[in-house]
Write a protein that holds these residues in place. Structure first.
Motif, mmCIF file in Angstrom:
data_model
loop_
_atom_site.group_PDB
_atom_site.id
_atom_site.type_symbol
_atom_site.label_atom_id
_atom_site.label_comp_id
_atom_site.label_asym_id
_atom_site.label_seq_id
_atom_site.Cartn_x
_atom_site.Cartn_y
_atom_site.Cartn_z
ATOM 1 N N GLY B 27 0.969 -1.362 -0.108
ATOM 2 C CA GLY B 27 0.164 -0.011 -0.092
ATOM 3 C C GLY B 27 0.741 1.309 0.049
ATOM 4 O O GLY B 27 0.711 2.263 0.946
ATOM 5 N N LEU B 28 1.716 1.416 -0.959
ATOM 6 C CA LEU B 28 2.615 2.354 -1.058
ATOM 7 C C LEU B 28 1.973 3.731 -1.712
ATOM 8 O O LEU B 28 1.564 3.648 -2.893
ATOM 9 C CB LEU B 28 3.981 1.953 -1.584
ATOM 10 C CG LEU B 28 5.238 3.088 -1.603
ATOM 11 C CD1 LEU B 28 5.550 3.228 -0.251
ATOM 12 C CD2 LEU B 28 6.200 2.692 -2.658
ATOM 13 N N ASP B 29 1.992 4.840 -0.980
ATOM 14 C CA ASP B 29 1.595 6.104 -1.619
ATOM 15 C C ASP B 29 2.700 6.961 -1.662
ATOM 16 O O ASP B 29 3.060 7.304 -0.621
ATOM 17 C CB ASP B 29 0.213 6.790 -0.736
ATOM 18 C CG ASP B 29 -0.895 5.631 -0.729
ATOM 19 O OD1 ASP B 29 -1.081 5.163 -1.878
ATOM 20 O OD2 ASP B 29 -1.329 5.517 0.227
ATOM 21 N N LEU B 30 2.954 7.435 -2.936
ATOM 22 C CA LEU B 30 4.391 8.349 -3.132
ATOM 23 C C LEU B 30 3.724 9.485 -3.933
ATOM 24 O O LEU B 30 3.051 9.065 -5.020
ATOM 25 C CB LEU B 30 5.418 7.741 -3.569
ATOM 26 C CG LEU B 30 6.193 7.193 -2.758
ATOM 27 C CD1 LEU B 30 7.584 6.580 -3.468
ATOM 28 C CD2 LEU B 30 6.737 7.906 -1.481
ATOM 29 N N THR B 31 4.283 10.609 -3.987
ATOM 30 C CA THR B 31 4.114 11.704 -5.155
ATOM 31 C C THR B 31 5.488 12.309 -4.832
ATOM 32 O O THR B 31 5.954 12.808 -3.957
ATOM 33 C CB THR B 31 3.082 12.750 -4.610
ATOM 34 O OG1 THR B 31 1.887 12.022 -4.558
ATOM 35 C CG2 THR B 31 2.959 13.672 -5.728
ATOM 36 N N VAL B 32 6.361 12.007 -6.038
ATOM 37 C CA VAL B 32 7.724 12.788 -6.075
ATOM 38 C C VAL B 32 7.736 13.873 -7.052
ATOM 39 O O VAL B 32 7.340 13.686 -8.410
ATOM 40 C CB VAL B 32 8.465 11.643 -6.654
ATOM 41 C CG1 VAL B 32 10.076 12.231 -6.760
ATOM 42 C CG2 VAL B 32 8.652 10.413 -5.545
ATOM 43 N N PRO B 33 7.842 15.045 -6.620
ATOM 44 C CA PRO B 33 7.735 16.316 -7.531
ATOM 45 C C PRO B 33 8.930 16.189 -8.370
ATOM 46 O O PRO B 33 10.072 15.645 -8.155
ATOM 47 C CB PRO B 33 7.940 17.550 -6.666
ATOM 48 C CG PRO B 33 8.507 16.975 -5.279
ATOM 49 C CD PRO B 33 7.914 15.379 -5.172
ATOM 50 N N ALA B 34 8.889 16.833 -9.647
ATOM 51 C CA ALA B 34 10.083 16.547 -10.551
ATOM 52 C C ALA B 34 10.959 17.648 -10.309
ATOM 53 O O ALA B 34 10.552 18.776 -9.529
ATOM 54 C CB ALA B 34 9.502 16.799 -12.052
ATOM 55 N N GLY B 35 12.345 17.194 -10.502
ATOM 56 C CA GLY B 35 13.245 18.445 -10.444
ATOM 57 C C GLY B 35 14.163 18.351 -9.353
ATOM 58 O O GLY B 35 14.918 19.389 -9.128
ATOM 59 N N SER B 36 13.992 17.451 -8.372
ATOM 60 C CA SER B 36 14.972 17.388 -7.267
ATOM 61 C C SER B 36 15.123 16.080 -6.807
ATOM 62 O O SER B 36 14.899 15.077 -7.484
ATOM 63 C CB SER B 36 14.017 18.104 -6.055
ATOM 64 O OG SER B 36 12.736 17.411 -6.010
ATOM 65 N N VAL B 37 16.074 15.956 -5.710
ATOM 66 C CA VAL B 37 16.231 14.530 -5.138
ATOM 67 C C VAL B 37 15.222 14.245 -4.169
ATOM 68 O O VAL B 37 14.876 15.063 -3.065
ATOM 69 C CB VAL B 37 17.520 14.732 -4.379
ATOM 70 C CG1 VAL B 37 18.015 12.931 -3.698
ATOM 71 C CG2 VAL B 37 18.822 14.937 -5.333
ATOM 72 N N TYR B 38 14.662 13.077 -4.353
ATOM 73 C CA TYR B 38 13.660 12.637 -3.396
ATOM 74 C C TYR B 38 14.268 11.429 -2.615
ATOM 75 O O TYR B 38 14.626 10.323 -3.455
ATOM 76 C CB TYR B 38 12.220 12.306 -4.157
ATOM 77 C CG TYR B 38 10.979 11.961 -3.136
ATOM 78 C CD1 TYR B 38 10.267 12.965 -2.933
ATOM 79 C CD2 TYR B 38 10.837 10.757 -2.836
ATOM 80 C CE1 TYR B 38 9.187 13.052 -2.107
ATOM 81 C CE2 TYR B 38 9.910 10.500 -1.771
ATOM 82 C CZ TYR B 38 9.008 11.494 -1.527
ATOM 83 O OH TYR B 38 7.933 11.395 -0.798
ATOM 84 N N GLY B 39 14.357 11.365 -1.524
ATOM 85 C CA GLY B 39 14.844 10.354 -0.583
ATOM 86 C C GLY B 39 13.902 9.417 0.000
ATOM 87 O O GLY B 39 12.693 9.681 0.507
ATOM 88 N N VAL B 40 14.118 8.317 -0.385
ATOM 89 C CA VAL B 40 13.048 6.995 0.489
ATOM 90 C C VAL B 40 14.052 6.265 1.280
ATOM 91 O O VAL B 40 14.938 5.564 1.051
ATOM 92 C CB VAL B 40 12.641 5.947 -1.002
ATOM 93 C CG1 VAL B 40 11.937 4.919 -0.154
ATOM 94 C CG2 VAL B 40 11.662 6.815 -1.616
#
Ligand SMILES: Nc1ncnc2c1ncn2[C@@H]1O[C@H](COP(=O)(O)OP(=O)(O)O)[C@@H](O)[C@H]1O
Ligand SMILES: [Mg+2]
Lengths: 283, 333
Positions: B27-40
């Protein structure tokens, strides 16, 4: 390992520069996607490079056939055909088929190793014709099959094998064998995709290939075998392949057997090629 | 296609992957905005690799949806492949081949003709400090060199989204810093980077936003500052001259800072968290003010302080605090 690593370490440690990395990432002109053929050929080039860098892998496809030819000729020759010379005329095409068919498992082993090492992950995220990686491997296989066949024929010629079909007959026999081996290798590619380790791929292929190659007409005519065994030998595709190759090398053209072999190639490719591609896409 | 320009780099909802009885991603819900580093960020076994493999079209989700720049990773897998690159957790370069050969192979597979492929390989090797090792087999590379080659291979096609799955795990500090610099350089070029890591300071240094995941789903999401302030703005460490004054000091601190005070094993040491307003990623002014007020109150009470420090809570503390909670839902800031 660490010693070589030390040698490779540059004197001045690397400092990533934003400008140079920016320059290589500059969105220049993107080349068009390669065609299916071009992608497959590129993978074929990779297979060749891998043989160049790890030539030891060719040991199996040369030493093993030589050993088999020598062993079985001198072991059975006298008893089965009266003399090793006479037996060799019968045995050599069969032992060639057996050895080359046995090397088909390396296709599965290679696929399995690629997956275990993560290299396939990269290929599978590329927007290319999907079967290209597997089709390209066939080129490396071709080299292996031709090498194994050539080795055996040379050893045979030295030992006194005199095919009456001449060069053309021998080439035709090898060609049919190579075609069959391509089709047959899909089975091991399939196993290579879903078995856990290369050891298990080898294990499974041995389990199939030993009965398949021994329970055939490679060593003797099946006429003295019990009926149930003859029935198996008769439907064994290896038997038909051996008969066809033997005939070609002897200078005759057994259309019935050749057709049988080619049809079995189409059937194997259709079934196992499809299953393999499905597994490959699903993985 | 129209939505591609404005769509987030990644958008997943209810993503699930089950292996046998293990719900690797749940049940993973993620929203990653464009143009940056997104850490998981997540511990071993949290489901990071499985999630990345689904997003990179390598694994088919069992349930839920995932879109990359608006494209469905299952139905439009081929189009997604044209936009992404993956540097897997385990090296995805060919050990038997040389650095040059690895890059030429990829360039050819991306459609470069032979001379441009060769030039591209040389250019990348140079940018990643691998020119000297260009013609050695990769199996002779150090861990850091191998990782750099892997990243070089991943940016060969200038991807719009780059997945880096634990890129620094197992690297020495210098190699790790090199990889960090590379990531910073890559993101400046407009490529979105999804970085998975077990190292909290890594996410802190590189990521604009972080999702903390555990057992296959997100337990907290936000900027590093938001995550930290969700458990406090800083930590005060004190050492007294006289262990006999510790009880008094504890009372003063508890009153001024209005938080529980922790008595350390060392008989002269105390630790307390300072709650700030959590508006700034940098050290909170509120926290510093509160700490200095605590110090003057201690002096007024005649308590001698030998040593004092105010530090930001580490993401380690954040992670422990988040995973300790029985109701993780309220963990996010
Ligand atoms: N191919 C697989 N088969 C079975 N279980 C798997 C497989 N891949 C991952 N898992 C399990 O799924 C869980 C999540 O794994 P993974 O995504 O690798 O986590 P992480 O990358 O965060 O360490 C783990 O419990 C792992 O054992
Ligand atoms: Mg992982």
């Amino acid at each position: 390992m660490s010693a070589t690593t030390e040698n490779l370490a540059p004197a001045v440690p690397y400092v990533p520069a934003a400008e140079t990395i920016g320059a290589v990432m500059a969105p220049g002109e993107r080349p068009p996607r390669p065609s299916a053929l071009s992608a497959s050929i590129t993978f074929g080039w990779r297979a060749m490079l891998k043989i160049k860098h790890v030539p030891e892998q060719l040991f199996d496809v040369t030493a093993f056939p030589i050993m088999m030819t020598l062993m079985f000729t001198y072991l059975f020759g006298g008893a089965l055909a009266g003399s090793t010379g006479a037996y060799l005329q019968y045995l050599l095409p069969g032992i060639m088929v057996m050895s080359v068919v046995m090397t088909t498992m390396y296709t599965g082993v290679a696929v399995n190793t690629d997956i275990a090492k993560g290299v396939f992950d990269r290929f599978r995220t590329l927007p290319i014709w999907r079967p290209a990686a597997l089709v390209g491997n066939l080129l490396g296989d071709l080299l292996r099959y031709v090498l194994a066949s050539t080795t055996i024929i040379i050893v045979g010629l030295i030992m006194g094998f005199r095919p009456s079909g001449g060069i053309l007959g021998v080439l035709a026999g090898v060609a049919l064998l190579v075609v069959f081996s391509f089709a047959f290798s899909w089975i091991w590619t399939m196993f290579g995709l879903f078995l856990r380790s290369e050891k298990s791929v080898m294990g499974v292929s041995m389990l199939f290939q030993f009965p398949l190659t021994f329970l055939s007409n490679v060593f003797v005519e099946p006429t003295t075998m019990p009926g149930w065994l003859q029935a198996f030998v008769d439907v064994n595709p290896i038997t038909h392949l051996v008969t066809a190759v033997r005939a070609l090398m002897a200078g005759t053209w057994d259309t019935g057997e050749i057709t049988w072999v080619l049809i079995s190639c189409v059937v194997m490719t259709a079934i196992f090629g499809t299953l393999t591609m499905r597994l490959y896409n699903r993985k | 296609m129209i939505q591609r320009e404005t769509a987030p780099a990644i958008e997943t909802s209810g993503l699930v992957k089950v292996f046998g009885t293990t719900r690797a991603v749940d049940g993973l819900d993620l929203t990653v905005p464009a143009g940056s580093v997104y850490g998981v960020l997540g511990p071993n076994g949290a489901g990071k690799t499985t999630a990345v493999r689904m997003l990179a079209t390598l694994l088919r989700p069992d349930a839920g949806e995932a879109r990359v720049f608006g494209l469905d990773v299952v139905r439009q897998a081929d189009a997604v492949r044209g936009l992404v690159s993956l540097t897997g957790q385990y090296a995805s370069v060919d050990e038997d081949m040389t650095g040059t050969e690895n890059l030429i192979l990829l360039a050819r597979l991306l459609g470069y003709r032979k001379p441009p492929a060769r030039a591209r390989a040389a250019q990348l090797l140079d940018a990643f400090g691998l020119t000297d090792a260009a013609d050695r087999q990769v199996k002779n590379y150090s861990g850091g060199m191998r990782r750099r080659l892997d990243i070089a291979a991943s940016i060969l096609n200038t991807p719009r989204l780059l997945f880096l799955d634990e890129p620094t795990t197992g690297l020495d500090p210098r190699s790790r810093n090199q990889v960090w610099d590379i990531i910073r350089a890559v993101v400046v070029q407009g490529t979105t980077v999804l970085l998975t890591t077990q190292y909290l300071d890594e996410a802190d240094h590189l990521a604009a936003r972080i999702a903390v995941i555990d057992h296959g789903h997100v337990i907290a999401e936000g900027t590093p500052g938001e995550l930290k302030s969700s458990i406090g703005a800083g930590t005060v460490h004190l050492r007294l001259r006289d262990p006999g004054q510790r009880q008094d000091a504890e009372r003063v601190l508890a009153r001024v800072l209005n938080v529980p005070v922790q008595l350390d094993a060392d008989p002269v040491a105390l630790t307390a968290r300072v709650i700030g307003d959590g508006t700034d990623r940098e050290l909170d002014m509120g926290a510093a003010e509160q700490a200095s007020r605590a110090l003057s109150e201690l002096a007024a009470a005649g308590i001698v302080v030998d040593d004092f420090s105010l530090g930001q809570p580490s993401l380690d503390e954040v992670f422990l605090a988040l995973t300790d909670r029985s109701t993780p839902a309220d963990a996010a800031a």
